[in-house]
Design a protein around this motif. Structure first.
Motif, PDB file in Angstrom:
ATOM      1  N   LEU A 587      25.120  26.976  -7.759  1.00  0.00           N
ATOM      2  CA  LEU A 587      23.677  27.068  -7.923  1.00  0.00           C
ATOM      3  C   LEU A 587      23.006  27.069  -6.565  1.00  0.00           C
ATOM      4  N   GLU A 588      21.980  27.877  -6.416  1.00  0.00           N
ATOM      5  CA  GLU A 588      21.215  27.891  -5.181  1.00  0.00           C
ATOM      6  C   GLU A 588      20.092  26.867  -5.262  1.00  0.00           C
ATOM      7  N   LYS A 589      19.623  26.433  -4.104  1.00  0.00           N
ATOM      8  CA  LYS A 589      18.566  25.427  -4.074  1.00  0.00           C
ATOM      9  C   LYS A 589      17.270  25.969  -4.643  1.00  0.00           C
ATOM     10  N   SER A 590      17.106  27.295  -4.624  1.00  0.00           N
ATOM     11  CA  SER A 590      15.882  27.883  -5.176  1.00  0.00           C
ATOM     12  C   SER A 590      15.728  27.542  -6.650  1.00  0.00           C
ATOM     13  N   SER A 591      16.860  27.374  -7.337  1.00  0.00           N
ATOM     14  CA  SER A 591      16.796  26.990  -8.743  1.00  0.00           C
ATOM     15  C   SER A 591      16.208  25.594  -8.891  1.00  0.00           C
ATOM     16  N   LEU A 592      16.536  24.714  -7.974  1.00  0.00           N
ATOM     17  CA  LEU A 592      16.007  23.359  -8.010  1.00  0.00           C
ATOM     18  C   LEU A 592      14.535  23.348  -7.630  1.00  0.00           C
ATOM     19  N   ASP A 593      14.175  24.158  -6.657  1.00  0.00           N
ATOM     20  CA  ASP A 593      12.776  24.190  -6.214  1.00  0.00           C
ATOM     21  C   ASP A 593      11.848  24.755  -7.283  1.00  0.00           C
ATOM     22  N   SER A 594      12.411  25.494  -8.238  1.00  0.00           N
ATOM     23  CA  SER A 594      11.574  26.095  -9.273  1.00  0.00           C
ATOM     24  C   SER A 594      11.154  25.107 -10.355  1.00  0.00           C
ATOM     25  N   ILE A 595      11.740  23.904 -10.321  1.00  0.00           N
ATOM     26  CA  ILE A 595      11.384  22.894 -11.317  1.00  0.00           C
ATOM     27  C   ILE A 595       9.945  22.446 -11.099  1.00  0.00           C
ATOM     28  N   VAL A 596       9.150  22.483 -12.135  1.00  0.00           N
ATOM     29  CA  VAL A 596       7.747  22.097 -12.064  1.00  0.00           C
ATOM     30  C   VAL A 596       7.602  20.665 -12.550  1.00  0.00           C
ATOM     31  N   VAL A 597       6.960  19.835 -11.732  1.00  0.00           N
ATOM     32  CA  VAL A 597       6.709  18.442 -12.100  1.00  0.00           C
ATOM     33  C   VAL A 597       5.291  18.327 -12.615  1.00  0.00           C
ATOM     34  N   LEU A 598       5.149  18.049 -13.913  1.00  0.00           N
ATOM     35  CA  LEU A 598       3.835  17.881 -14.522  1.00  0.00           C
ATOM     36  C   LEU A 598       3.384  16.443 -14.378  1.00  0.00           C
ATOM     37  N   PRO A 599       2.180  16.210 -13.815  1.00  0.00           N
ATOM     38  CA  PRO A 599       1.723  14.835 -13.606  1.00  0.00           C
ATOM     39  C   PRO A 599       1.293  14.153 -14.883  1.00  0.00           C
ATOM     40  N   PHE A 600       1.644  12.880 -15.026  1.00  0.00           N
ATOM     41  CA  PHE A 600       1.113  12.017 -16.063  1.00  0.00           C
ATOM     42  C   PHE A 600      -0.005  11.213 -15.410  1.00  0.00           C
ATOM     43  N   ASP A 601      -1.191  11.652 -15.507  1.00  0.00           N
ATOM     44  CA  ASP A 601      -2.278  10.987 -14.815  1.00  0.00           C
ATOM     45  C   ASP A 601      -3.557  11.135 -15.630  1.00  0.00           C
ATOM     46  N   SER A 602      -4.352  10.110 -15.586  1.00  0.00           N
ATOM     47  CA  SER A 602      -5.612  10.132 -16.330  1.00  0.00           C
ATOM     48  C   SER A 602      -6.679  10.850 -15.523  1.00  0.00           C
ATOM     49  N   ALA A 603      -7.710  11.273 -16.197  1.00  0.00           N
ATOM     50  CA  ALA A 603      -8.767  12.036 -15.536  1.00  0.00           C
ATOM     51  C   ALA A 603      -9.507  11.199 -14.507  1.00  0.00           C
ATOM     52  N   LYS A 604      -9.744   9.949 -14.830  1.00  0.00           N
ATOM     53  CA  LYS A 604     -10.489   9.117 -13.884  1.00  0.00           C
ATOM     54  C   LYS A 604      -9.700   8.859 -12.601  1.00  0.00           C
ATOM     55  N   ASN A 605      -8.368   8.761 -12.725  1.00  0.00           N
ATOM     56  CA  ASN A 605      -7.563   8.572 -11.525  1.00  0.00           C
ATOM     57  C   ASN A 605      -7.606   9.801 -10.636  1.00  0.00           C
ATOM     58  N   LEU A 606      -7.562  10.966 -11.289  1.00  0.00           N
ATOM     59  CA  LEU A 606      -7.644  12.197 -10.526  1.00  0.00           C
ATOM     60  C   LEU A 606      -9.009  12.314  -9.860  1.00  0.00           C
ATOM     61  N   ALA A 607     -10.033  11.924 -10.560  1.00  0.00           N
ATOM     62  CA  ALA A 607     -11.386  12.058 -10.036  1.00  0.00           C
ATOM     63  C   ALA A 607     -11.629  11.116  -8.862  1.00  0.00           C
ATOM     64  N   SER A 608     -11.124   9.935  -8.958  1.00  0.00           N
ATOM     65  CA  SER A 608     -11.384   8.942  -7.911  1.00  0.00           C
ATOM     66  C   SER A 608     -10.432   9.059  -6.733  1.00  0.00           C
ATOM     67  N   GLY A 609      -9.385   9.847  -6.906  1.00  0.00           N
ATOM     68  CA  GLY A 609      -8.447  10.026  -5.806  1.00  0.00           C
ATOM     69  C   GLY A 609      -7.590   8.817  -5.529  1.00  0.00           C
ATOM     70  N   LEU A 610      -7.353   7.981  -6.555  1.00  0.00           N
ATOM     71  CA  LEU A 610      -6.527   6.789  -6.350  1.00  0.00           C
ATOM     72  C   LEU A 610      -5.112   7.145  -5.947  1.00  0.00           C
ATOM     73  N   SER A 611      -4.618   8.248  -6.508  1.00  0.00           N
ATOM     74  CA  SER A 611      -3.213   8.587  -6.243  1.00  0.00           C
ATOM     75  C   SER A 611      -2.958   8.966  -4.790  1.00  0.00           C
ATOM     76  N   SER A 612      -3.999   9.395  -4.090  1.00  0.00           N
ATOM     77  CA  SER A 612      -3.829   9.786  -2.688  1.00  0.00           C
ATOM     78  C   SER A 612      -4.360   8.733  -1.723  1.00  0.00           C
ATOM     79  N   ALA A 613      -4.722   7.562  -2.245  1.00  0.00           N
ATOM     80  CA  ALA A 613      -5.284   6.513  -1.399  1.00  0.00           C
ATOM     81  C   ALA A 613      -4.244   6.002  -0.411  1.00  0.00           C
ATOM     82  N   SER A 614      -4.712   5.640   0.781  1.00  0.00           N
ATOM     83  CA  SER A 614      -3.856   5.059   1.809  1.00  0.00           C
ATOM     84  C   SER A 614      -4.507   3.790   2.339  1.00  0.00           C
TER      85      SER A 614
END
Length: 774
Positions: A587-614
């Motif tokens: 198998l080539e690595k391109s097959s692995l890179d094609s895997i799509v990761v769907l986020p489990f995240d609520s709308a308010k978390n996305l809106a407030s940017g908590l997931s990217s907080a530092s």
């Protein structure tokens, strides 16, 4: 008048050169009082001669006229504990190294000046004199050729009777300093590469030829030390043993490459004496005990070390004599009667022409019983086929080492056709039928032995399994070889086990890094599986014996990290082997890179940017749970706890309320969501205990990036204890952390989903023989 007195002297003029020579000739004795003066005079002479060799021919004519080299010899003789030898040799080396004129080089090497300097009775008392002396010898050797070599030897009739440059150099052949050893070997190769018949005769005739036997004896002694290290179970730790193993094997391989360089000179007498010494003093003493089933008396190498040494010999030195001798000894018990007769009839065969050497060596170390008197040498000294016994044994290290040796022989270009047919992986080769190949004949059993290693439980390490995968790929790549039903089922079982282990790691404290490790180790696994036999370092055979499961607390994040990485590596290996068995390609690595990761995240978390907080970020307090925490340097602080997951990433934020904005806060601490293991205190139900991973893995740079686990310093996991207003809030915080962790874990599981499915890397319609993998 005064200006003329202070006028600068031209240091490179002929006049000044004569002045320096005159001053040196005035010296009647060299002691500590005038040592510095003599050193300055020698330095000036060398500088002027070096200049004159390139710029002024009159200077070198003066050098010859006054026989300055004779003055160097005289200085050595009149020295009275002045330690003048080291600087004198140093300046001579510089002068010879920088001479470009063939005329100048010829003069310097004539008249026995250099030989007198070489044979001077130096006192090597442990200082740096030996280094300057060897440097001088090497400088001389760099300038010799077919025309000048004769100037350094003494001849009586048609034979060389003395060669000081070579003979004196060999006295340092086993010197403790690596730099001196290297210089001696470079010197000898310079001499060997000058085609001179009388010198070759001198070098290859006793007692001078004993240098080659001494080399092999020293090499054999190193092999014994290596064997002791391989089986030193308690004397040192694993890491220390691995370092020592690398040092000792490097020395052995260096010696083998030196022998290879000698053979590459191409002189028949030189090649013969080296090859005979390798056969008689190294190969025979290793192969003879290895292939006999009787108990060892303890003086022989262990089978694993023996197989390693023989594999190195084949890889590094090779050559028809050695390769066919090893193959003949290993394969003779498996030859059919017709093949044996064909080989015995071939008197020019390497194996049989060298067998007398084996018989002589064996007879010197073992007594001949009554039963062996009437037996042929072959039947007396060659056992029944032990190499296959090794391959099919339950000892994984011995099994892989034996198979590696056979595969190395099979790919050698020096192997005779008759022997090559016996280890061929093809159905037809060299006109021989398939039944003549023991690898093809016993292929199902060999594959079964490899699959048993692959499917084995700890302490079989990931390194062993990766190398086992390499063997499987090597054997399966040839046309016509398939897994039978039993072996196919065994691989499926091993594949299922690797999937189960990955599933278990989803409940571990490093599940958030599983996808990263997959991507980083993917290319490394593919590269390891596709490595050629000739470029594969046999060192891995010895590393099997010292590989161990990581020590320490099994619950610590450090040990858990190493376990997770190993599990993922084994999983990648099975994925690649599954694809190779199904489709005949990885198998080539391109097959692995094609895997799509769907986020489990609520709308308010996305809106407030908590997931990217530092650290220091300003975030919303809307989803935060009020609590308190005590810092060692800041006392008790009122904070908000906010767990947040987005896709395969997740973090726990500790946020302090903003002094001017009531609904906003500033992040004061961050911890990975994975591995927190929230636990409510049994005695204080308002306290929540969290485990914090104290290190983050580093990734090796380069084209094929991979995690570096060997350089981690194991540290204790951190602990946070957070207080809440009441037990209900504490329980809610725990549930919130578990809920976000579950979201993150689900994202990782969904990302891994395609890898667990049968159609990843090829549908069932592509599978060979209609067999479907799990």
């Amino acid at each position: 008048m005064w200006r003329s007195l202070w006028r600068s002297i031209d240091r490179f003029s002929l006049q000044y050169f004569k002045h320096v020579i005159n001053e040196l000739q005035k010296i009647k004795v060299v002691d500590m009082h005038n040592r510095e003066l003599v050193v300055d005079l020698l330095q000036s002479i060398v500088e002027i001669v070096t200049y004159g060799d390139r710029q002024d021919s009159q200077i070198f004519e003066c050098f010859m006229e006054h026989q300055v080299l004779a003055e160097f010899v005289r200085v050595l003789k009149i020295s009275k504990n002045s330690r003048i030898e080291a600087p004198l040799l140093q300046y001579l080396s510089i002068m010879i190294q920088n001479m470009d004129s063939e005329y100048a080089i010829y003069y310097c090497l004539s008249n026995d000046y250099v030989n007198n300097i070489i044979t001077h009775p130096y006192k090597f008392d442990g200082g740096d004199l030996a280094q300057y002396y060897i440097s001088f010898l090497r400088s001389v050797s760099n300038k010799i050729n077919g025309d000048t070599l004769c100037l350094l030897v003494k001849v009586h009739g048609d034979a060389v009777v003395s060669f000081p440059l070579y003979s004196e150099a060999l006295k340092f052949a086993q010197h403790g300093e690596k730099m001196i050893q290297t210089a001696i070997r470079a010197l000898t190769l310079n001499i060997y590469n000058v085609s001179d018949d009388m010198v070759y005769q001198f070098i290859t005739t006793p007692p001078v030829a004993s240098y080659f036997s001494d080399l092999i004896h020293n090499l054999k002694e190193q092999c014994t030390h290596l064997d002791n290290l391989v089986h030193a179970l308690e004397e040192m730790g694993v890491n220390q043993r691995r370092k020592e193993l690398l040092l000792k094997t490097d020395r052995i391989v260096d010696d083998l490459y030196y022998l290879k360089d000698i053979l590459c000179v191409g002189e028949s007498r030189l090649s013969k004496v080296v090859t005979q010494n390798v056969l008689n003093l190294l190969l025979i003493p290793i192969l003879h005990p290895l292939l006999h089933s009787r108990q060892s008396d303890g003086s022989n190498l262990s089978p694993i070390t023996s197989l390693y040494i023989v594999s190195c010999l084949i890889q590094v030195i090779g050559g028809k004599s050695i390769v066919n001798y090893v193959a003949g000894v290993l394969l003779y018990p498996y030859m059919s009667l017709s093949v044996r007769e064909a080989r015995e009839a071939c008197l020019s065969s390497t194996f049989f022409s060298n067998f007398n050497d084996m018989e002589k060596s064996s007879c010197s170390t073992e007594s001949e019983g009554a039963e062996s008197v009437n037996e042929s040498p072959l039947h007396r000294h060659l056992p029944e086929g032990r190499i296959l016994d090794f391959i099919l044994s339950d000892n994984h290290s011995l099994s892989l080492a034996s198979l590696f040796l056979l595969l190395t022989l099979a790919e050698s270009k020096d192997l005779e056709d008759l022997l090559a047919s016996m280890v061929s992986l093809s159905a037809m080769q060299h006109g021989m039928v398939m039944e003549e190949s023991i690898l093809v004949k016993f292929m199902p059993q060999i594959l079964n032995a490899l699959l048993n290693v692959l499917a084995s439980e700890p302490p079989t390490t990931v390194q062993i399994k990766w190398h086992t995968g390499w063997f499987l790929r090597k054997l399966l790549v040839f046309q016509g070889i398939r897994l039978d039903e039993h072996n196919f089922h065994l691989f499926n079982t091993s594949y299922e086990r690797s999937c189960i282990c990955v599933e278990k790691e989803l409940d571990g404290c490093w599940f958030d890094h599983i996808m990263d490790v997959l991507r980083n180790e993917w290319a490394s696994c593919k590269t390891a599986l596709e490595e050629s036999s000739q470029s594969k370092d046999p060192l891995f055979l010895l590393e099997f014996t010292i590989c161990q499961i990581a020590d320490g607390d099994a619950t610590s994040s450090h040990v858990a990290w190493q376990r997770m990485v190993d599990v993922v590596k084994v999983f990648i290996l099975h994925l690649q082997l599954k694809a190779f068995i199904s489709k005949g390609e990885f198998l080539e690595k391109s097959s692995l890179d094609s895997i799509v990761v769907l986020p489990f995240d609520s709308a308010k978390n996305l809106a407030s940017g908590l997931s990217s907080a530092s650290f220091g970020s300003e975030v919303s307090l809307g989803s935060g749970i009020p609590c308190r925490i005590a810092f060692s340097n800041a006392g008790i602080r009122d904070i908000y706890l906010i767990p947040v997951a987005r896709g395969i990433s997740g973090k726990l934020l500790l946020v302090e309320k903003h002094p001017f904005r009531s609904q906003r806060g500033v992040v004061i601490a961050i911890a990975p969501l994975a591995g927190l293991s929230p636990k409510i205190d049994e005695d204080q139900p308002t306290w929540l205990h969290l485990r914090i991973r104290e290190f983050e893995p580093r990734i090796n740079g380069g084209k094929n990036r991979s995690y570096n686990t060997k350089e981690f310093i194991q540290v204790a996991d951190g602990r946070w204890t957070i207080g809440f207003p009441n037990a209900k809030s504490c329980g809610a915080a725990r549930l919130a952390i578990l809920e976000e962790t579950s979201k993150q874990r689900s994202s990782v599981r969904n990302a891994l989903g395609p890898l667990f499915q049968n159609d990843y890397g090829g549908g069932s319609s592509d599978r060979q023989d209609g067999r479907a993998l799990v």
